[in-house]
Design a protein around this motif. Structure first.
Motif, mmCIF file in Angstrom:
data_model
loop_
_atom_site.group_PDB
_atom_site.id
_atom_site.type_symbol
_atom_site.label_atom_id
_atom_site.label_comp_id
_atom_site.label_asym_id
_atom_site.label_seq_id
_atom_site.Cartn_x
_atom_site.Cartn_y
_atom_site.Cartn_z
ATOM 1 N N ASP A 226 0.855 -1.302 0.192
ATOM 2 C CA ASP A 226 -0.149 0.073 0.002
ATOM 3 C C ASP A 226 0.793 1.095 0.109
ATOM 4 O O ASP A 226 0.192 2.445 -0.235
ATOM 5 C CB ASP A 226 -0.903 0.133 1.191
ATOM 6 C CG ASP A 226 -2.047 -1.153 0.910
ATOM 7 O OD1 ASP A 226 -2.230 -1.690 0.254
ATOM 8 O OD2 ASP A 226 -2.903 -1.154 2.057
ATOM 9 N N LYS A 227 2.255 1.145 0.315
ATOM 10 C CA LYS A 227 2.896 2.274 0.474
ATOM 11 C C LYS A 227 3.241 2.927 -0.969
ATOM 12 O O LYS A 227 3.831 4.047 -1.211
ATOM 13 C CB LYS A 227 4.344 1.939 0.810
ATOM 14 C CG LYS A 227 4.143 1.835 2.510
ATOM 15 C CD LYS A 227 5.678 1.615 3.254
ATOM 16 C CE LYS A 227 5.374 1.451 4.588
ATOM 17 N NZ LYS A 227 6.777 1.368 5.352
ATOM 18 N N THR A 228 2.775 2.021 -2.156
ATOM 19 C CA THR A 228 3.097 2.505 -3.281
ATOM 20 C C THR A 228 1.546 2.567 -3.892
ATOM 21 O O THR A 228 0.834 1.595 -4.118
ATOM 22 C CB THR A 228 3.819 1.614 -4.326
ATOM 23 O OG1 THR A 228 5.366 1.697 -3.874
ATOM 24 C CG2 THR A 228 3.925 2.185 -5.887
ATOM 25 N N VAL A 229 1.053 3.648 -4.305
ATOM 26 C CA VAL A 229 -0.163 4.062 -5.057
ATOM 27 C C VAL A 229 0.064 4.325 -6.467
ATOM 28 O O VAL A 229 0.285 5.182 -6.880
ATOM 29 C CB VAL A 229 -0.998 5.355 -4.440
ATOM 30 C CG1 VAL A 229 -2.268 5.307 -4.889
ATOM 31 C CG2 VAL A 229 -1.173 4.958 -2.821
ATOM 32 N N GLU B 203 3.197 12.685 1.090
ATOM 33 C CA GLU B 203 3.524 11.959 2.281
ATOM 34 C C GLU B 203 4.672 11.228 2.421
ATOM 35 O O GLU B 203 5.150 10.508 1.404
ATOM 36 C CB GLU B 203 2.171 10.955 2.599
ATOM 37 C CG GLU B 203 0.915 11.784 2.970
ATOM 38 C CD GLU B 203 0.235 10.898 3.332
ATOM 39 O OE1 GLU B 203 -0.783 11.061 4.378
ATOM 40 O OE2 GLU B 203 -0.347 9.851 2.663
ATOM 41 N N ILE C 101 5.110 7.252 1.285
ATOM 42 C CA ILE C 101 4.169 6.880 0.307
ATOM 43 C C ILE C 101 4.591 7.454 -1.084
ATOM 44 O O ILE C 101 4.834 8.400 -1.244
ATOM 45 C CB ILE C 101 2.669 7.488 0.748
ATOM 46 C CG1 ILE C 101 2.409 7.155 1.897
ATOM 47 C CG2 ILE C 101 1.831 6.971 -0.372
ATOM 48 C CD1 ILE C 101 1.994 5.720 2.062
ATOM 49 N N SER C 102 4.746 6.250 -1.847
ATOM 50 C CA SER C 102 5.276 6.689 -3.345
ATOM 51 C C SER C 102 3.996 6.779 -4.174
ATOM 52 O O SER C 102 3.035 5.933 -4.094
ATOM 53 C CB SER C 102 5.993 5.607 -3.825
ATOM 54 O OG SER C 102 7.363 5.761 -3.066
ATOM 55 N N ASN D 290 -5.948 -1.144 -2.106
ATOM 56 C CA ASN D 290 -4.980 -0.346 -1.565
ATOM 57 C C ASN D 290 -5.568 0.655 -0.736
ATOM 58 O O ASN D 290 -6.544 1.460 -0.995
ATOM 59 C CB ASN D 290 -4.240 0.501 -2.648
ATOM 60 C CG ASN D 290 -2.959 1.227 -2.153
ATOM 61 O OD1 ASN D 290 -2.958 1.946 -1.484
ATOM 62 N ND2 ASN D 290 -1.995 0.924 -2.575
ATOM 63 N N ASN E 213 -4.561 3.200 0.984
ATOM 64 C CA ASN E 213 -4.055 4.726 0.632
ATOM 65 C C ASN E 213 -4.742 5.074 -0.351
ATOM 66 O O ASN E 213 -5.135 6.509 -0.494
ATOM 67 C CB ASN E 213 -2.528 4.775 0.632
ATOM 68 C CG ASN E 213 -1.806 4.500 1.971
ATOM 69 O OD1 ASN E 213 -2.137 5.087 3.040
ATOM 70 N ND2 ASN E 213 -0.729 3.771 1.978
ATOM 71 N N TYR F 190 -7.192 8.539 -0.162
ATOM 72 C CA TYR F 190 -6.743 9.786 -0.958
ATOM 73 C C TYR F 190 -8.200 10.488 -1.578
ATOM 74 O O TYR F 190 -7.954 11.531 -2.047
ATOM 75 C CB TYR F 190 -5.640 9.608 -2.135
ATOM 76 C CG TYR F 190 -4.419 9.348 -1.346
ATOM 77 C CD1 TYR F 190 -3.792 9.987 -0.102
ATOM 78 C CD2 TYR F 190 -3.358 8.566 -2.096
ATOM 79 C CE1 TYR F 190 -2.841 9.722 0.405
ATOM 80 C CE2 TYR F 190 -1.991 8.499 -1.358
ATOM 81 C CZ TYR F 190 -1.786 9.276 -0.116
ATOM 82 O OH TYR F 190 -0.567 9.090 0.459
#
Length: 403
Positions: free
Chosen positions: A47-50, A72, A75-76, A322, A324, A328
């Motif tokens: 989830d750290k990569t959207v 953030e 977060i990528s 995901n 994140n 968003y």
């Protein structure tokens, strides 16, 4: 003595069984717990990569949307702009977490497996525009731009139903060369105009049936006579009157081959009383020309029809789990975000209280909110979003029929 020994052995066996069962249960719970924790850790890492796709949107619109993503630490954000044309939906679902595109054939196909969006965004969107899986962010619109001078000469009344619109064109013959005009050579414009007439004559149900028939692959010849309403509305009954418009003096003899340059010339020189266009094209016309025109909807045939408006919507969908990506989505629905996006794109916001860039955009939001059927995609988006070649062929058949 042996009976006592047997009882003792049985008791010991039961204890062993209980211990084994307990050990198995504990081990199973441990495995499940470790697996759950491992999966949670892996998901958090993923989830750290959207991964975000933008499909069929201009670079200007893509840039405006990208700017609204928060920056953030940890977060990528991986953005990819996809051009119009063929699109593999399986590829999209497997590769991306979010997609921004015009609501239409693509969003319809993705909706079943898409994630539900945060409920709080629905609280700020008019009920006619709410969708739990595909949320509109900005609205374009199909409009009729009326020549204010001609409207004044004909009694200061913009038509409020389709029969009155035809009467307006008839009366405007006394003042202009071509009472009606549009960029008929543009495949999207001419199909949007035809679809708009079907919608104002038959309402949302007739329009959706028309779109469904196209998507089913119904041939043009068969489509002409598909009954779109109980009153006998059909594509043929829409196109046949258009054949006669030039002879009746309602429009230029070759209006269906008109270009954007032709439209601009007619508008600048006061050669037309009303022209059909999109809001985004309205924005391209110089102020000293467009200020002489009043934008309104092509009006429904009667107040009893359940009507919508043909208002293409830039929309967002979350197409993976995901966390994140889902988090968003509300960033695009605050008052400040909606006002900023409207200012940059000059399209209409959907937030009920956000300030629109101007009165035209504010009107579009109001019309969409007030229409029972809400905002509908135009024919090109609804039926041909991934197949521009088929749109070109369909538009050519329309022109051949009405010329």
């Amino acid at each position: 003595m042996s009976k006592k020994n047997n009882k003792k052995r049985n008791s010991q066996n039961k204890k062993i069984v209980l211990i084994v069962v307990a050990a198995i249960v504990v081990f199973s719970l441990l495995v499940v717990g470790v697996t759950t924790i491992t999966n949670a850790i892996n998901k958090k890492r993923r989830d750290k990569t959207v991964k975000v796709a933008f499909y069929g949107l201009s670079q200007e619109y893509c840039d405006a949307l990208m700017e609204r993503f928060p920056k953030e630490e940890g977060i990528s954000l991986a953005f990819e702009v996809l051009s119009d044309g063929p699109l593999d939906l399986g590829f999209i679902k497997n590769k991306y977490d979010m997609i921004f595109t015009w609501k239409g054939e693509v969003t319809d196909a993705l909706e079943e497996t898409a994630e539900e969006l945060p409920g709080k965004i629905l609280e700020v969107i008019p009920s006619s525009l709410q969708n739990k899986k595909c949320a509109p962010i900005l609205l374009d619109n199909c409009e009729i731009a009326y020549n204010k001078e001609i409207v004044e000469k004909l009694g200061n009344s913009i038509p409020n139903n389709y029969p009155d619109f035809l009467n307006f064109l008839n009366d405007a013959k006394a003042y202009v060369f071509s009472p009606f005009f549009c960029s008929g050579a543009d495949d999207r414009v001419i199909t949007a105009f035809i679809g708009n007439i079907i919608e104002v004559l038959g309402g949302v149900d007739s329009y959706n049936l028309f779109i469904d028939e196209i998507k089913k692959g119904t041939s043009f010849e068969d489509l002409l006579d598909v009954q779109l309403s109980k009153a006998g509305l059909s594509l043929r009954s829409v196109l046949d009157p258009l054949k006669s418009w030039p002879g009746q003096g309602y429009t230029h003899p070759s209006w269906y081959n008109g270009t954007a340059s032709d439209l601009l010339y007619f508008a600048e020189e006061n050669h037309t009383a009303a022209f059909f266009t999109f809001l985004h094209e309205h924005r391209q016309i110089q102020y000293n020309t467009i200020s002489r025109y009043e934008a309104f909807l092509l009006p429904p045939a009667s107040s009893t029809i359940k009507y919508g408006i043909i208002a293409p919507a830039i929309s967002v969908m979350v197409i993976s789990e995901n966390a994140n990506a889902k988090r968003y989505v509300p960033e695009f629905f605050t008052e400040d975000a909606q006002m900023g996006l409207s200012d940059i794109t000059r399209l209409a916001p959907v937030h009920s209280r956000a300030q629109a860039v101007d009165r035209q955009a504010d009107d579009v939001r109001y019309w969409a909110a007030a229409s029972p059927g809400g905002a509908l995609p135009d024919v090109a988006l609804a039926a041909f979003q991934r197949n521009p070649a088929a749109l070109k062929e369909f538009a050519a058949k329309i022109r051949n029929y009405i010329k």
